[in-house]
Design an enzyme around this catalytic site. Structure first.
Site, PDB file in Angstrom:
ATOM      1  N   ARG A 147       0.811  -1.196  -0.021  1.00  0.00           N
ATOM      2  CA  ARG A 147       0.061   0.203   0.050  1.00  0.00           C
ATOM      3  C   ARG A 147       0.844   1.353  -0.200  1.00  0.00           C
ATOM      4  NH1 ARG A 147      -3.071  -2.954   3.968  1.00  0.00           N
ATOM      5  NH2 ARG A 147      -4.567  -4.172   3.008  1.00  0.00           N
ATOM      6  N   LYS A 193       2.626  11.219 -11.642  1.00  0.00           N
ATOM      7  CA  LYS A 193       1.726  10.419 -12.465  1.00  0.00           C
ATOM      8  C   LYS A 193       2.288   9.150 -12.724  1.00  0.00           C
ATOM      9  CE  LYS A 193      -1.293  13.419 -15.147  1.00  0.00           C
ATOM     10  NZ  LYS A 193      -1.778  13.834 -16.643  1.00  0.00           N
ATOM     11  N   GLU A 253       8.474  17.240 -25.688  1.00  0.00           N
ATOM     12  CA  GLU A 253       7.765  17.686 -24.226  1.00  0.00           C
ATOM     13  C   GLU A 253       8.237  18.909 -23.771  1.00  0.00           C
ATOM     14  OE1 GLU A 253       5.337  16.196 -23.275  1.00  0.00           O
ATOM     15  OE2 GLU A 253       5.513  13.852 -23.565  1.00  0.00           O
ATOM     16  N   LYS A 262       6.461  23.019 -14.996  1.00  0.00           N
ATOM     17  CA  LYS A 262       5.776  21.749 -14.651  1.00  0.00           C
ATOM     18  C   LYS A 262       5.385  21.614 -13.118  1.00  0.00           C
ATOM     19  CE  LYS A 262       4.438  16.964 -15.302  1.00  0.00           C
ATOM     20  NZ  LYS A 262       4.739  15.794 -15.702  1.00  0.00           N
ATOM     21  N   GLU A 283      -5.079  16.889 -11.543  1.00  0.00           N
ATOM     22  CA  GLU A 283      -5.778  17.281 -12.917  1.00  0.00           C
ATOM     23  C   GLU A 283      -6.937  17.438 -12.482  1.00  0.00           C
ATOM     24  OE1 GLU A 283      -3.473  15.490 -16.175  1.00  0.00           O
ATOM     25  OE2 GLU A 283      -5.565  15.414 -17.166  1.00  0.00           O
ATOM     26  N   ARG A 318      -3.785  21.307 -14.801  1.00  0.00           N
ATOM     27  CA  ARG A 318      -2.566  20.245 -15.248  1.00  0.00           C
ATOM     28  C   ARG A 318      -3.271  19.724 -16.585  1.00  0.00           C
ATOM     29  NH1 ARG A 318       0.421  15.654 -11.620  1.00  0.00           N
ATOM     30  NH2 ARG A 318       1.469  14.784 -13.412  1.00  0.00           N
ATOM     31  N   ASN A 361      -1.292  18.203 -21.224  1.00  0.00           N
ATOM     32  CA  ASN A 361      -1.344  17.208 -22.320  1.00  0.00           C
ATOM     33  C   ASN A 361      -1.475  17.780 -23.720  1.00  0.00           C
ATOM     34  OD1 ASN A 361      -1.403  15.194 -20.474  1.00  0.00           O
ATOM     35  ND2 ASN A 361      -3.498  15.511 -19.819  1.00  0.00           N
ATOM     36  N   HIS A 388      -1.475  15.612 -26.651  1.00  0.00           N
ATOM     37  CA  HIS A 388      -1.447  14.177 -26.381  1.00  0.00           C
ATOM     38  C   HIS A 388      -2.693  13.441 -26.666  1.00  0.00           C
ATOM     39  CE1 HIS A 388       2.083  15.473 -23.846  1.00  0.00           C
ATOM     40  NE2 HIS A 388       2.177  14.525 -23.075  1.00  0.00           N
ATOM     41  N   HIS A 445      -1.854  10.303 -28.562  1.00  0.00           N
ATOM     42  CA  HIS A 445      -2.360   8.879 -27.947  1.00  0.00           C
ATOM     43  C   HIS A 445      -2.874   8.161 -29.070  1.00  0.00           C
ATOM     44  CE1 HIS A 445      -1.995  10.019 -23.235  1.00  0.00           C
ATOM     45  NE2 HIS A 445      -0.938   9.916 -23.807  1.00  0.00           N
ATOM     46  N   HIS A 487       6.801   7.849 -27.839  1.00  0.00           N
ATOM     47  CA  HIS A 487       5.565   8.749 -27.100  1.00  0.00           C
ATOM     48  C   HIS A 487       5.920  10.173 -27.690  1.00  0.00           C
ATOM     49  CE1 HIS A 487       2.942  10.510 -24.317  1.00  0.00           C
ATOM     50  NE2 HIS A 487       3.899  10.996 -23.875  1.00  0.00           N
TER      51      HIS A 487
HETATM   52  P1  NAD Z   1      11.655   5.167 -22.179  1.00  0.00           P
HETATM   53  O1  NAD Z   1      11.664   5.303 -20.900  1.00  0.00           O
HETATM   54  O2  NAD Z   1      11.407   3.929 -23.114  1.00  0.00           O
HETATM   55  O3  NAD Z   1      13.393   5.492 -22.876  1.00  0.00           O
HETATM   56  C1  NAD Z   1      13.478   5.564 -24.174  1.00  0.00           C
HETATM   57  C2  NAD Z   1      14.792   4.746 -24.527  1.00  0.00           C
HETATM   58  O4  NAD Z   1      15.817   5.125 -23.974  1.00  0.00           O
HETATM   59  C3  NAD Z   1      14.516   3.059 -24.120  1.00  0.00           C
HETATM   60  O5  NAD Z   1      14.988   2.181 -25.027  1.00  0.00           O
HETATM   61  C4  NAD Z   1      15.467   3.246 -22.689  1.00  0.00           C
HETATM   62  O6  NAD Z   1      15.941   2.113 -22.416  1.00  0.00           O
HETATM   63  C5  NAD Z   1      16.597   4.220 -23.539  1.00  0.00           C
HETATM   64  N1  NAD Z   1      17.318   4.722 -22.473  1.00  0.00           N
HETATM   65  C6  NAD Z   1      16.893   5.547 -21.341  1.00  0.00           C
HETATM   66  N2  NAD Z   1      17.872   6.358 -20.823  1.00  0.00           N
HETATM   67  C7  NAD Z   1      19.046   6.196 -21.418  1.00  0.00           C
HETATM   68  C8  NAD Z   1      20.443   6.618 -21.703  1.00  0.00           C
HETATM   69  N3  NAD Z   1      20.791   7.409 -20.353  1.00  0.00           N
HETATM   70  N4  NAD Z   1      21.319   6.352 -22.374  1.00  0.00           N
HETATM   71  C9  NAD Z   1      20.711   5.260 -23.428  1.00  0.00           C
HETATM   72  N5  NAD Z   1      19.535   4.842 -23.592  1.00  0.00           N
HETATM   73  C10 NAD Z   1      18.707   5.096 -22.796  1.00  0.00           C
HETATM   74  O7  NAD Z   1      10.848   6.253 -23.205  1.00  0.00           O
HETATM   75  P2  NAD Z   1      10.813   7.858 -22.288  1.00  0.00           P
HETATM   76  O8  NAD Z   1      10.697   8.741 -23.624  1.00  0.00           O
HETATM   77  O9  NAD Z   1      11.696   8.262 -21.304  1.00  0.00           O
HETATM   78  O10 NAD Z   1       9.441   8.015 -21.729  1.00  0.00           O
HETATM   79  C11 NAD Z   1       8.335   7.606 -22.352  1.00  0.00           C
HETATM   80  C12 NAD Z   1       7.324   7.125 -21.513  1.00  0.00           C
HETATM   81  O11 NAD Z   1       6.787   8.004 -20.449  1.00  0.00           O
HETATM   82  C13 NAD Z   1       6.015   7.008 -21.984  1.00  0.00           C
HETATM   83  O12 NAD Z   1       5.578   5.437 -21.476  1.00  0.00           O
HETATM   84  C14 NAD Z   1       4.848   7.991 -21.465  1.00  0.00           C
HETATM   85  O13 NAD Z   1       3.629   7.594 -21.350  1.00  0.00           O
HETATM   86  C15 NAD Z   1       5.543   8.459 -20.280  1.00  0.00           C
HETATM   87  N6  NAD Z   1       5.280   9.652 -19.892  1.00  0.00           N
HETATM   88  C16 NAD Z   1       4.656   9.764 -18.419  1.00  0.00           C
HETATM   89  C17 NAD Z   1       4.566  11.112 -18.027  1.00  0.00           C
HETATM   90  C18 NAD Z   1       4.261  11.361 -16.591  1.00  0.00           C
HETATM   91  O14 NAD Z   1       3.790  12.129 -16.169  1.00  0.00           O
HETATM   92  N7  NAD Z   1       4.091   9.996 -15.922  1.00  0.00           N
HETATM   93  C19 NAD Z   1       4.591  12.309 -18.842  1.00  0.00           C
HETATM   94  C20 NAD Z   1       5.112  11.915 -20.134  1.00  0.00           C
HETATM   95  C21 NAD Z   1       5.598  10.738 -20.571  1.00  0.00           C
HETATM   96  N1  GLY Z   2       2.652  14.644 -18.515  1.00  0.00           N
HETATM   97  C1  GLY Z   2       1.264  15.179 -18.054  1.00  0.00           C
HETATM   98  C2  GLY Z   2       1.260  15.434 -16.839  1.00  0.00           C
HETATM   99  O1  GLY Z   2       2.217  15.291 -15.996  1.00  0.00           O
HETATM  100  O2  GLY Z   2       0.267  16.079 -16.213  1.00  0.00           O
END
Ligand code: NAD
Ligand code: GLY
Length: 366
Positions: free
Chosen positions: A126, A148, A190, A232, A242, A246, A250, A253, A257, A270
């Site tokens: 939890r 998030k 982003e 942010k 949100e 907030r 998006n 997005h 999406h 993404h």
């Molecule tokens: P990712 O986590 O898939 O990383 C991208 C690639 O880079 C992967 O292959 C990873 O292994 C590699 N990588 C990471 N760091 C590295 C480094 N320093 N050197 C070499 N390779 C490296 O993708 P991302 O773009 O970081 O994240 C996308 C995800 O984030 C999506 O799932 C999206 O939904 C999510 N997201 C979440 C929020 C939130 O607020 N929580 C906001 C935006 C996006």
């Molecule tokens: N990436 C959108 C949010 O964090 O709200």
């Protein structure tokens, strides 16, 4: 050996859930980066098969003085593994080691690892503390900040998750040097997002410094990460869950999406989908009379310079609309879009399906 102090510290102000984002070079190995985190008998580093071999041992060595046992779980890499099966590997490891409810999780990776580790931390017994060690540009400017957490469902992206804040976010800019160029571009989407929704002078700065960012100039990166995190932090501190404001984060997005879901998660990154989605949302803003053609052209040119797609895949308007109806912003089946009201401010509103379909026709491969 001497260690650099964080170049920048951005605070997220959320009462008893407040925390700092540390931004700088050489942060991973510096003992001060990890000072004052919750004490525990054990820590678990969650990483993946790409990031782990490069950075996990350094992180383990850096946090070992605080945690008598440091375990590691290596997840398969990729958006298509952001699912229940992979999430369970984290729980299997925690339970296998008899981890108690004080165990601290460290998310070492990009947004996929960060979102999954945060969700695991929210659920395990939890709720256990976790730290975001963000290694992609996208994670440093967006996903690791704000709490998030989620996994995907085949029907929709990030549909199963929780709001759960980390104890700290660590953005070591040096880790960006090993990032593939396509991932740099995805992260820039982003970064660019923050200009039209909140800060047009920042968009001007990005126009002037995009080449330096693409070349990973540390000073340019430090400013881009800091300004993005400040914006942010400002948004999240006012609207953590949100309820309203907030949602502007998006921007792009809703279309994005639909591209990800329509093509299958992982086909486009993404950030690529968001970049193209922002271009489509700008066109929709123009069709609704909110911005002029000059803004749309200037913005599209910047997205293209960042190495991002500006033409959507040919999925057909019906398929786009179908995926957009399961977007989390949709209310009673009505799709909500983040649109640019006037450059520097965003609004969330619906739009007639016929107009959206025209934008899709105009902006996608024929
Ligand atoms: P990712 O986590 O898939 O990383 C991208 C690639 O880079 C992967 O292959 C990873 O292994 C590699 N990588 C990471 N760091 C590295 C480094 N320093 N050197 C070499 N390779 C490296 O993708 P991302 O773009 O970081 O994240 C996308 C995800 O984030 C999506 O799932 C999206 O939904 C999510 N997201 C979440 C929020 C939130 O607020 N929580 C906001 C935006 C996006
Ligand atoms: N990436 C959108 C949010 O964090 O709200």
């Amino acid at each position: 050996m001497s260690y650099a102090q964080p170049l920048e510290r951005v605070a997220i102000d959320l009462g008893d859930r407040s925390y700092d984002i540390l931004i700088g070079e050489q942060l991973l190995d510096a003992p001060s980066t990890w000072a004052h985190l919750p004490k525990a008998a054990a820590a678990l580093i969650v990483t993946n098969g790409t990031v782990g071999p490069i950075y996990a041992e350094r992180l383990r060595a850096a946090i070992a003085p605080r945690y008598p046992a440091v375990h590691t779980v290596v997840l398969p890499d990729g958006e298509n593994h952001k699912d229940w099966q992979t999430l369970n590997l984290i729980f299997d490891t925690l339970l296998g080691h008899g981890a108690d409810r004080k165990t601290v999780l460290f998310a070492l990776g990009g947004g996929v690892v960060g979102d999954m580790t945060g969700f695991a931390a929210a659920c395990y017994m939890r709720g256990v503390p976790f730290v975001q060690v963000a290694t992609t540009l996208l994670a440093q400017v967006d996903s690791s900040v704000g709490g998030k957490t989620a996994i995907n469902h085949p029907i929709g992206k990030n549909m199963i998750g929780a709001f759960y804040q980390p104890q700290r976010v660590v953005c070591d800019l040096d880790t960006l040097q090993t990032l593939p160029q396509r991932e740099m571009s995805a992260g820039l989407a982003e970064v660019i997002k923050y200009g039209p929704i909140a800060d047009m002078p920042f968009l001007d700065w990005l126009d002037d410094h995009l080449d330096a960012l693409m070349a990973r100039d540390p000073k340019a990166l430090a400013h881009a990460v800091k300004r993005s995190c400040e914006i942010k932090a400002w948004v999240v501190s006012q609207d953590e869950r949100e309820g309203g404001l907030r949602a502007i984060l998006n921007f792009g997005h809703t279309f994005g999406h639909a591209i990800e879901a329509g093509l299958g998660f992982g086909e486009w990154l993404h950030g690529e989908a968001v970049g193209c989605g922002m271009v489509m949302a700008s066109h929709l803003s123009q069709r609704l009379g909110l911005v002029d053609e000059a803004f749309v052209s200037r913005f599209t040119a910047l997205i293209e310079r960042a190495g991002l797609p500006v033409v959507g895949p040919k999925l057909g308007a019906e398929e786009y609309l179908h995926h957009m109806r399961v977007d989390k912003k949709a209310e009673a089946g009505e799709i909500k879009f983040v649109l640019i009201d006037k450059p520097g401010t965003a609004i969330v509103r619906g739009a007639p399906d016929a107009l959206v379909a025209q934008v899709i026709d105009d902006c996608c491969e024929k």
